[in-house]
Write an enzyme that holds these catalytic residues in place. Structure first.
Site, mmCIF file in Angstrom:
data_model
loop_
_atom_site.group_PDB
_atom_site.id
_atom_site.type_symbol
_atom_site.label_atom_id
_atom_site.label_comp_id
_atom_site.label_asym_id
_atom_site.label_seq_id
_atom_site.Cartn_x
_atom_site.Cartn_y
_atom_site.Cartn_z
ATOM 1 N N HIS A 82 69.329 96.044 60.248
ATOM 2 C CA HIS A 82 68.405 95.276 59.337
ATOM 3 C C HIS A 82 68.094 96.022 58.215
ATOM 4 O O HIS A 82 67.852 97.112 58.191
ATOM 5 C CB HIS A 82 67.150 94.826 60.244
ATOM 6 C CG HIS A 82 66.188 93.964 59.097
ATOM 7 N ND1 HIS A 82 66.100 92.762 58.860
ATOM 8 C CD2 HIS A 82 64.943 94.693 58.222
ATOM 9 C CE1 HIS A 82 65.045 92.603 57.963
ATOM 10 N NE2 HIS A 82 64.538 93.607 57.407
ATOM 11 N N ASP A 161 56.308 83.663 63.234
ATOM 12 C CA ASP A 161 56.549 84.289 62.153
ATOM 13 C C ASP A 161 56.801 83.419 60.946
ATOM 14 O O ASP A 161 56.104 83.771 59.682
ATOM 15 C CB ASP A 161 57.798 85.077 62.243
ATOM 16 C CG ASP A 161 58.254 86.010 60.939
ATOM 17 O OD1 ASP A 161 57.213 86.690 60.526
ATOM 18 O OD2 ASP A 161 59.117 85.614 60.475
ATOM 19 N N ARG A 168 50.588 84.253 54.851
ATOM 20 C CA ARG A 168 50.537 85.508 54.291
ATOM 21 C C ARG A 168 50.849 85.399 52.712
ATOM 22 O O ARG A 168 50.355 86.066 51.869
ATOM 23 C CB ARG A 168 51.642 86.613 54.862
ATOM 24 C CG ARG A 168 50.793 87.133 56.168
ATOM 25 C CD ARG A 168 51.989 87.680 57.082
ATOM 26 N NE ARG A 168 52.420 88.976 56.336
ATOM 27 C CZ ARG A 168 53.605 89.466 56.514
ATOM 28 N NH1 ARG A 168 54.391 88.839 57.315
ATOM 29 N NH2 ARG A 168 53.808 90.734 55.871
ATOM 30 N N SER A 183 56.630 91.094 61.830
ATOM 31 C CA SER A 183 57.479 90.048 61.004
ATOM 32 C C SER A 183 59.039 90.151 61.120
ATOM 33 O O SER A 183 59.802 89.377 61.825
ATOM 34 C CB SER A 183 56.834 89.548 59.549
ATOM 35 O OG SER A 183 57.968 88.941 58.989
ATOM 36 N N LYS A 187 61.781 88.565 64.567
ATOM 37 C CA LYS A 187 63.139 87.928 64.340
ATOM 38 C C LYS A 187 64.291 88.662 64.716
ATOM 39 O O LYS A 187 65.267 88.135 65.369
ATOM 40 C CB LYS A 187 63.264 87.630 62.803
ATOM 41 C CG LYS A 187 62.437 86.630 62.162
ATOM 42 C CD LYS A 187 62.371 86.575 60.828
ATOM 43 C CE LYS A 187 61.561 87.732 59.975
ATOM 44 N NZ LYS A 187 60.822 87.313 58.852
HETATM 45 N N1 URA Z 1 60.461 90.684 55.506
HETATM 46 C C1 URA Z 1 60.173 90.077 56.656
HETATM 47 O O1 URA Z 1 60.812 89.468 57.403
HETATM 48 N N2 URA Z 1 58.866 89.945 56.908
HETATM 49 C C2 URA Z 1 57.816 90.575 55.758
HETATM 50 O O2 URA Z 1 56.689 90.482 56.215
HETATM 51 C C3 URA Z 1 58.433 91.012 54.741
HETATM 52 C C4 URA Z 1 59.796 91.274 54.683
#
Ligand code: URA
Length: 435
Positions: A82, A161, A168, A183, A187
């Protein structure tokens, strides 16, 4: 669970028990708890932070708000990378097939670009026919057949999320390390990969601008992975300057193909190898980084990774000829314009943020999540720090919808490249490795 008592506890700086976090998040995901209470908790977390145990409980609750893929029993170890996102970051397009060529299964769920940083899905969708929305069965079939697959997040993966991120975004609670950690990981863990490598970017072209911020995010991601039983490592990498010589969508695919053919810019190749080697060593494919790098370099140079990329594109409905002749298959811009150096010297710096702003105005990025992007827009032929320049030499090429649009951005693009008299060396790309 009484929501206002949970909010009060966090507001007053106390740690929340995992069962309260779980109950709060599942009530929110189920639509049984209003946005205003979730925003109040998010703001309390923003100010008070969370312990590692709380962050793990939040991640776990968000992860289990939806489907979690499971590849246990598969013949290959599953692993993924990631990146927190940066200008010109097309590493995933090369890393996924390269890791597959080394014997890993890479079930990659990627995002779209927002703001200055581009998204892997947008890049792949510039390939005619490429489908990033595969159903579950096709996702597994492509992964089994090619060793890698790259798709977007579905409504079934970490739905809490999706809902919380939108909240947010409008309540000024995005920049909170525990909320970002939960977050990202809710995922990534939903993909079912057992090994994860993070490329946490740091600098003016990144989400985390300073080294302490990037370090804190990397540490939080790793602590949470450990608490959740996943093997993980993080590389802190420089994002003061763009990666590679292209920024955009189609132009980045073309550059990724170049790297997959054993060519391409040295920084792209080096960072791809460093991240993939971390994955293969952690997953137990290679015994150490030196052997991993040697083996992976061979897979780039002998065309095995390129061949897997070609098969993945075909399996996902894309025109696989993009791997043979990207220029012919990828969308072409209405106009191109070369921006030339007004003086001779050495490239001291290419400002990632300025380049990102130019590319956004060319139409290659999104200001809002519902903006449409122009796949052919972007920059190619970008010079890199350390290169010697003669007067009149192209510094970069703008790919625009019209020549007027390109002309309007010429000065801004030129201002992103700093030229000085004395020879320069590019600063380190990998700033730190955290295991
Ligand atoms: N990328 C994400 O997936 N979530 C966040 O909160 C910030 C960056």
């Amino acid at each position: 669970m009484i929501p206002q008592w949970v909010i009060e506890k966090k507001r007053d700086g106390h740690a929340l028990p995992p069962e309260e976090i779980r109950a709060f998040v599942s009530a929110y995901a189920a639509g049984e708890l209003p946005d205003y209470q979730m925003s109040a908790l998010a703001m309390a977390i923003f100010f008070r932070g969370m312990t590692a145990a709380e962050t793990a409980a939040l991640t776990d609750a968000m992860l289990h708000s939806g489907e979690v893929l499971d590849f246990s029993g598969w013949p290959r170890p599953t692993a993924d990378k990631h990146s927190t996102g940066g200008i010109g970051d097309k590493i995933s397009l090369i890393l996924a097939p390269l890791a597959a060529a080394a014997g890993l299964a890479v079930p990659m769920i990627s995002g779209r670009g927002l703001g200055l940083t581009g998204g892997t899905l947008d890049k792949l969708e510039s390939i005619p026919g490429f489908n990033t929305r595969l159903d579950h069965a096709t996702f597994r079939r492509v992964l089994a057949e090619t060793g890698c697959v790259i798709v977007g997040q579905t409504d079934h993966l970490a739905p809490a999320d999706r809902k919380l991120y939108a909240l947010r975004d409008v309540t000024a609670t995005v920049p909170s390390i525990p909320l970002i950690t939960a977050s990202i990981l809710s995922k990534k863990l939903a993909e079912g990969a057992t090994t994860l490598v993070f490329d946490v970017k740091c600098g003016r072209g990144a989400f985390m601008r300073t080294r302490p911020e990037a370090h804190a995010l990397a540490a939080s991601l790793l602590d949470t992975c450990r608490a959740m039983g996943r093997r993980a490592a993080a590389l802190l990498t420089d994002m003061e300057q763009p990666l590679g010589r292209t920024v955009g969508n189609a132009v980045e695919v073309a550059e990724a193909v170049d790297v997959l053919r054993g060519r391409g810019p040295a920084d792209m190749r080096a960072l791809t190898l460093a991240l993939t080697a971390k994955m293969t060593v952690l997953a137990g494919i290679h015994p150490d980084a030196a052997i991993a790098t040697r083996e992976l370099t061979a897979r780039l140079d002998d065309g095995r990774a390129w061949e897997i990329f070609r098969r993945m594109v075909a399996a996902q409905g894309g025109d696989a000829r993009v791997a043979d002749d990207p220029q012919r298959i990828l969308p072409q811009p209405g106009a191109t314009l070369e921006v030339s150096a007004l003086r001779a010297g050495h490239v001291a710096f290419v400002d990632a943020e300025k380049i990102g702003r130019v590319v956004l105005q060319l139409g290659a990025g999104r200001r809002r999540t519902d903006d449409r992007i122009d796949p052919a827009a972007g920059i190619s032929g970008l010079v890199q720090c350390g290169e010697a320049i003669v007067r009149g030499q192209p510094l970069l090429r703008l790919h625009a919808r019209s020549i007027a649009m390109a002309e309007a951005l010429r000065a801004e693009a030129a201002a992103a490249v700093e030229i000085v008299d004395v020879p320069q060396q590019r600063p380190l790309l990998v700033l730190e490795t955290i295991a």
